[in-house]
Structures are given as structure tokens and as C-alpha cells.
Design a protein around this motif. Structure first.
Motif, PDB file in Angstrom:
ATOM      1  N   MET A 188       0.821  -1.232  -0.148  1.00 23.78           N
ATOM      2  CA  MET A 188      -0.143   0.029  -0.168  1.00 23.78           C
ATOM      3  C   MET A 188       0.815   1.277   0.039  1.00 23.78           C
ATOM      4  N   ASN A 189       1.942   1.300   0.351  1.00 22.33           N
ATOM      5  CA  ASN A 189       2.911   2.402   0.287  1.00 22.33           C
ATOM      6  C   ASN A 189       3.647   2.224  -1.095  1.00 22.33           C
ATOM      7  N   GLY A 190       3.273   1.448  -1.889  1.00 22.04           N
ATOM      8  CA  GLY A 190       4.049   1.473  -3.340  1.00 22.04           C
ATOM      9  C   GLY A 190       5.093   0.543  -3.546  1.00 22.04           C
ATOM     10  N   LEU A 191       5.405  -0.519  -2.730  1.00 22.84           N
ATOM     11  CA  LEU A 191       6.518  -1.261  -3.046  1.00 22.84           C
ATOM     12  C   LEU A 191       5.912  -2.544  -3.872  1.00 22.84           C
ATOM     13  N   ASP A 192       6.906  -3.152  -4.648  1.00 24.78           N
ATOM     14  CA  ASP A 192       6.252  -4.300  -5.035  1.00 24.78           C
ATOM     15  C   ASP A 192       6.272  -5.438  -4.256  1.00 24.78           C
ATOM     16  N   TRP A 193       5.316  -6.540  -4.433  1.00 20.69           N
ATOM     17  CA  TRP A 193       5.353  -7.594  -3.561  1.00 20.69           C
ATOM     18  C   TRP A 193       6.576  -8.023  -3.083  1.00 20.69           C
ATOM     19  N   LYS A 194       7.560  -8.214  -3.948  1.00 16.50           N
ATOM     20  CA  LYS A 194       8.777  -8.876  -3.613  1.00 16.50           C
ATOM     21  C   LYS A 194       9.428  -8.036  -2.626  1.00 16.50           C
ATOM     22  N   LYS A 195       9.603  -6.918  -2.623  1.00 15.95           N
ATOM     23  CA  LYS A 195      10.066  -5.829  -1.790  1.00 15.95           C
ATOM     24  C   LYS A 195       9.553  -5.770  -0.552  1.00 15.95           C
ATOM     25  N   ALA A 196       7.942  -5.966  -0.481  1.00 21.83           N
ATOM     26  CA  ALA A 196       7.186  -5.754   0.712  1.00 21.83           C
ATOM     27  C   ALA A 196       7.459  -7.107   1.579  1.00 21.83           C
ATOM     28  N   ALA A 197       7.533  -8.189   0.724  1.00 19.35           N
ATOM     29  CA  ALA A 197       7.698  -9.795   1.411  1.00 19.35           C
ATOM     30  C   ALA A 197       9.035  -9.357   2.258  1.00 19.35           C
ATOM     31  N   VAL A 198      10.238  -8.760   1.841  1.00 15.33           N
ATOM     32  CA  VAL A 198      11.570  -8.811   2.360  1.00 15.33           C
ATOM     33  C   VAL A 198      11.433  -7.839   3.476  1.00 15.33           C
ATOM     34  N   LEU A 199      10.763  -6.709   3.298  1.00 13.81           N
ATOM     35  CA  LEU A 199      10.416  -5.669   4.479  1.00 13.81           C
ATOM     36  C   LEU A 199       9.615  -6.419   5.490  1.00 13.81           C
ATOM     37  N   ALA A 200       8.732  -7.395   5.383  1.00 11.30           N
ATOM     38  CA  ALA A 200       7.935  -7.943   6.077  1.00 11.30           C
ATOM     39  C   ALA A 200       8.780  -8.897   6.923  1.00 11.30           C
ATOM     40  N   ALA A 201       9.542  -9.587   6.111  1.00 10.51           N
ATOM     41  CA  ALA A 201      10.234 -10.729   6.633  1.00 10.51           C
ATOM     42  C   ALA A 201      11.445 -10.179   7.716  1.00 10.51           C
ATOM     43  N   ASP A 202      12.030  -9.081   7.468  1.00 10.82           N
ATOM     44  CA  ASP A 202      12.902  -8.473   8.543  1.00 10.82           C
ATOM     45  C   ASP A 202      12.324  -7.952   9.422  1.00 10.82           C
ATOM     46  N   TYR A 203      11.168  -7.294   9.482  1.00 15.40           N
ATOM     47  CA  TYR A 203      10.667  -6.534  10.366  1.00 15.40           C
ATOM     48  C   TYR A 203      10.075  -7.597  11.489  1.00 15.40           C
ATOM     49  N   THR A 204       9.612  -8.843  10.872  1.00 16.48           N
ATOM     50  CA  THR A 204       9.147  -9.942  11.995  1.00 16.48           C
ATOM     51  C   THR A 204      10.317 -10.562  12.634  1.00 16.48           C
ATOM     52  N   SER A 205      11.405 -10.600  12.008  1.00 11.61           N
ATOM     53  CA  SER A 205      12.634 -11.336  12.536  1.00 11.61           C
ATOM     54  C   SER A 205      13.190 -10.350  13.583  1.00 11.61           C
ATOM     55  N   GLU A 206      12.963  -8.828  13.372  1.00 13.05           N
ATOM     56  CA  GLU A 206      13.564  -7.885  14.528  1.00 13.05           C
ATOM     57  C   GLU A 206      12.418  -8.139  15.493  1.00 13.05           C
ATOM     58  N   CYS A 207      11.334  -8.040  15.390  1.00 12.03           N
ATOM     59  CA  CYS A 207      10.124  -8.093  16.413  1.00 12.03           C
ATOM     60  C   CYS A 207      10.725  -9.449  17.425  1.00 12.03           C
ATOM     61  N   ILE A 208      11.144 -10.677  16.676  1.00  9.26           N
ATOM     62  CA  ILE A 208      11.452 -11.814  17.439  1.00  9.26           C
ATOM     63  C   ILE A 208      12.809 -11.584  18.077  1.00  9.26           C
ATOM     64  N   ARG A 209      13.757 -11.019  17.752  1.00 12.50           N
ATOM     65  CA  ARG A 209      14.977 -10.750  18.335  1.00 12.50           C
ATOM     66  C   ARG A 209      14.713  -9.753  19.513  1.00 12.50           C
ATOM     67  N   LEU A 210      13.861  -8.836  19.434  1.00 17.34           N
ATOM     68  CA  LEU A 210      13.623  -7.792  20.455  1.00 17.34           C
ATOM     69  C   LEU A 210      13.092  -8.625  21.554  1.00 17.34           C
ATOM     70  N   THR A 211      11.916  -9.531  21.120  1.00 17.01           N
ATOM     71  CA  THR A 211      11.399 -10.290  22.354  1.00 17.01           C
ATOM     72  C   THR A 211      12.327 -11.211  22.999  1.00 17.01           C
ATOM     73  N   ILE A 212      13.364 -11.914  22.463  1.00 15.70           N
ATOM     74  CA  ILE A 212      14.285 -12.778  22.966  1.00 15.70           C
ATOM     75  C   ILE A 212      15.144 -12.123  23.843  1.00 15.70           C
ATOM     76  N   GLU A 213      15.654 -10.971  23.464  1.00 14.56           N
ATOM     77  CA  GLU A 213      16.266 -10.221  24.424  1.00 14.56           C
ATOM     78  C   GLU A 213      15.899  -9.402  25.565  1.00 14.56           C
ATOM     79  N   ASP A 214      14.497  -9.350  25.560  1.00 11.83           N
ATOM     80  CA  ASP A 214      13.792  -8.890  26.540  1.00 11.83           C
ATOM     81  C   ASP A 214      13.905  -9.477  27.939  1.00 11.83           C
TER      82      ASP A 214
END
Length: 256
Positions: A207-233
Motif C-alpha cells: 500500500m506504500n508503493g512497494l512491489d510484492w517482492k520488496k514488501a515481502a523482504v520488508l515484512a520478513a526483516d521486520y518480523t525477524s526484528e520483532c522476534i529478536r527484541l522479544t528474545i532479548e527482553d
């Protein structure tokens, strides 16, 4: 929904149910709101509200799936997209209260979507494919092809791993007959709700104009970062992931 809002996207919500916790907790409470779906959508039609995207996540019954199929028909335009996360299974098993008939019903919703984002388990149940915890690239490509035969133009499989210690996403564009794969380091723990985070971020990126591939990469990286922060909390608990803490990273990446 807070993730989509943080990405600058206005949402209109159909609450299908209110739960005290996610369904992996024992003795959770649930208030079904199926009887409110049609009044809401009918009011939207009278108010002449339209949408750039329609996105479904966890649905709790056959009736809700039928109602979403009707909503897609009522609100679909050439210019908007329909996006389905068929949340119903993981690790080779369906969630409690779902059966194989429900998986086939979910496949009928995926058939009328533009983009679908199942995990491997969900894809297997919808396509009558034997689930394998160990697989190769050909297995995943064949699974994506079967998913595309349901009707979706873009199919994105989550939780795909071809190498120990790594995980990622593999997608298929049926119109271009083109595959895409992206991977990152697999974390030592897993949490409920990460599929929702991936799907919401992916759609928000599109919805911000990324093609589906770039959006999937962003989503994968963000999800990974969410997990990392939770583990370290040090106060981290199994209620879900610390997605709020990672929103600044998401906005910074989206700005690029």
C-alpha cells in the motif's frame, strides 16, 4: 492493525470475534461477531465507502469465509487488491477446532484473492499435499504452483528453509511464471502472532508503493526484528512478540 496504521494506512475494521487471548491459550473466551459482518458491509455500501485493499486474517467458521467471499465480490475493483492470510495451521497440524473440510473452505477464499500468504502447513492442507518438515526447492516450487492453481496471482509461502539456521519466504507470480526467495537467520525461539505481523507488514508495504517482492523482504526483516527484541527482553513472555519496539525500524526502512 497498529502496524498497518503506523505505516500510514487508514483502516476500516470488521471485528469477526473478540477473544481474551490467542487460541493457543487454554480456556480462552470468545465472543463471536459473525452476525455483525453483513450489517457492517451493507452500511459501507450505503455510505459508498470503497477500499484500496481488502485483507483477511484469522476466520473462525465456514460462514465467515462465505461472508468474506461475498465482501470480495461486493467491493472488488480493477484498482484494488484482495489479500488473504489463511491463518489456520502450523507445524503440520491444524489449529484446534479446525478440520480438513475447513481447510478446503479456506482454499475457496484464496481462490478469489489476488495475493495469499500461507505457511507451508496451510498450503499443504489447501492443496492436498503431503506435509514434509524436510524438503527441497522443487517441493516448495511445486507447492506454490498448486497454490496458484487455486486462483491467486501472487502466492507467498512463509517459513521456508533450505539451509539449517536460516528461514525465509518464497513467492510465485503466476502471470510471469517467476519465483522469488529471500532468507534470513532463524531465531532460537518462535512466538504466536508472527504470521499476522508478516502479513500486515507485507500489505502495508504494498500500500506504500512497494512491489510484492520488496514488501515481502520488508515484512520478513521486520518480523525477524520483532522476534529478536522479544528474545532479548528480560521480561519477555509468550503472549506474543514485542512488535511495538520494532516499529521505528519499520518506519525507517519504509522511508528508504
Amino acid at each position: 492493525l497498529p502496524i498497518i496504521s503506523a505505516m500510514g494506512i487508514e483502516t476500516a475494521i470488521i471485528p469477526t470475534a473478540v477473544l481474551s487471548t490467542h487460541t493457543m491459550f487454554s480456556e480462552f473466551t470468545c465472543k463471536d461477531l459473525t452476525d455483525q459482518i453483513t450489517p457492517i458491509t451493507e452500511h459501507w455500501k450505503r455510505a459508498e465507502i470503497d477500499f484500496d485493499a481488502i485483507y483477511t486474517g484469522y476466520l473462525g467458521s465456514f460462514e465467515q469465509i462465505d461472508l468474506m467471499i461475498k465482501m470480495f465480490s461486493d467491493f472488488k475493483k480493477e484498482s484494488n487488491i484482495t489479500f488473504v492470510d489463511p491463518a489456520m495451521a502450523d507445524n503440520g497440524k491444524l489449529y484446534p477446532a479446525f478440520d480438513e473440510a475447513f481447510a478446503k473452505k479456506m482454499a475457496s477464499l484464496c481462490a478469489v484473492a489476488d495475493i495469499i500468504v500461507p505457511n507451508i502447513t496451510e498450503a499443504c492442507f489447501m492443496t492436498d499435499t503431503e506435509y514434509k518438515s524436510e524438503y527441497d526447492e522443487e517441493y516448495v516450487k511445486a507447492l506454490l504452483k498448486k497454490l496458484s492453481c487455486l486462483g491467486a496471482k501472487i502466492c507467498i509461502l512463509t517459513g521456508v528453509s533450505f539451509k539449517e539456521g536460516m528461514t525465509g519466504v518464497m513467492g510465485y507470480d503466476s502471470e510471469k511464471d517467476e519465483y522469488f526467495y529471500y532468507s534470513h537467520v532463524r531465531h532460537s525461539r518462535s512466538y504466536h502472532g508472527t504470521g499476522d505481523i508478516f502479513s500486515s507488514t507485507c500489505l502495508g508495504g504494498i500500500m506504500n508503493g512497494l512491489d510484492w517482492k520488496k514488501a515481502a523482504v520488508l515484512a520478513a526483516d521486520y518480523t525477524s526484528e520483532c522476534i529478536r527484541l522479544t528474545i532479548e527482553d528480560p521480561k519477555g513472555r509468550d503472549y506474543g512478540v514485542n512488535f511495538e519496539q520494532a516499529i521505528p525500524m519499520l518506519i525507517k526502512r519504509l522511508g528508504k
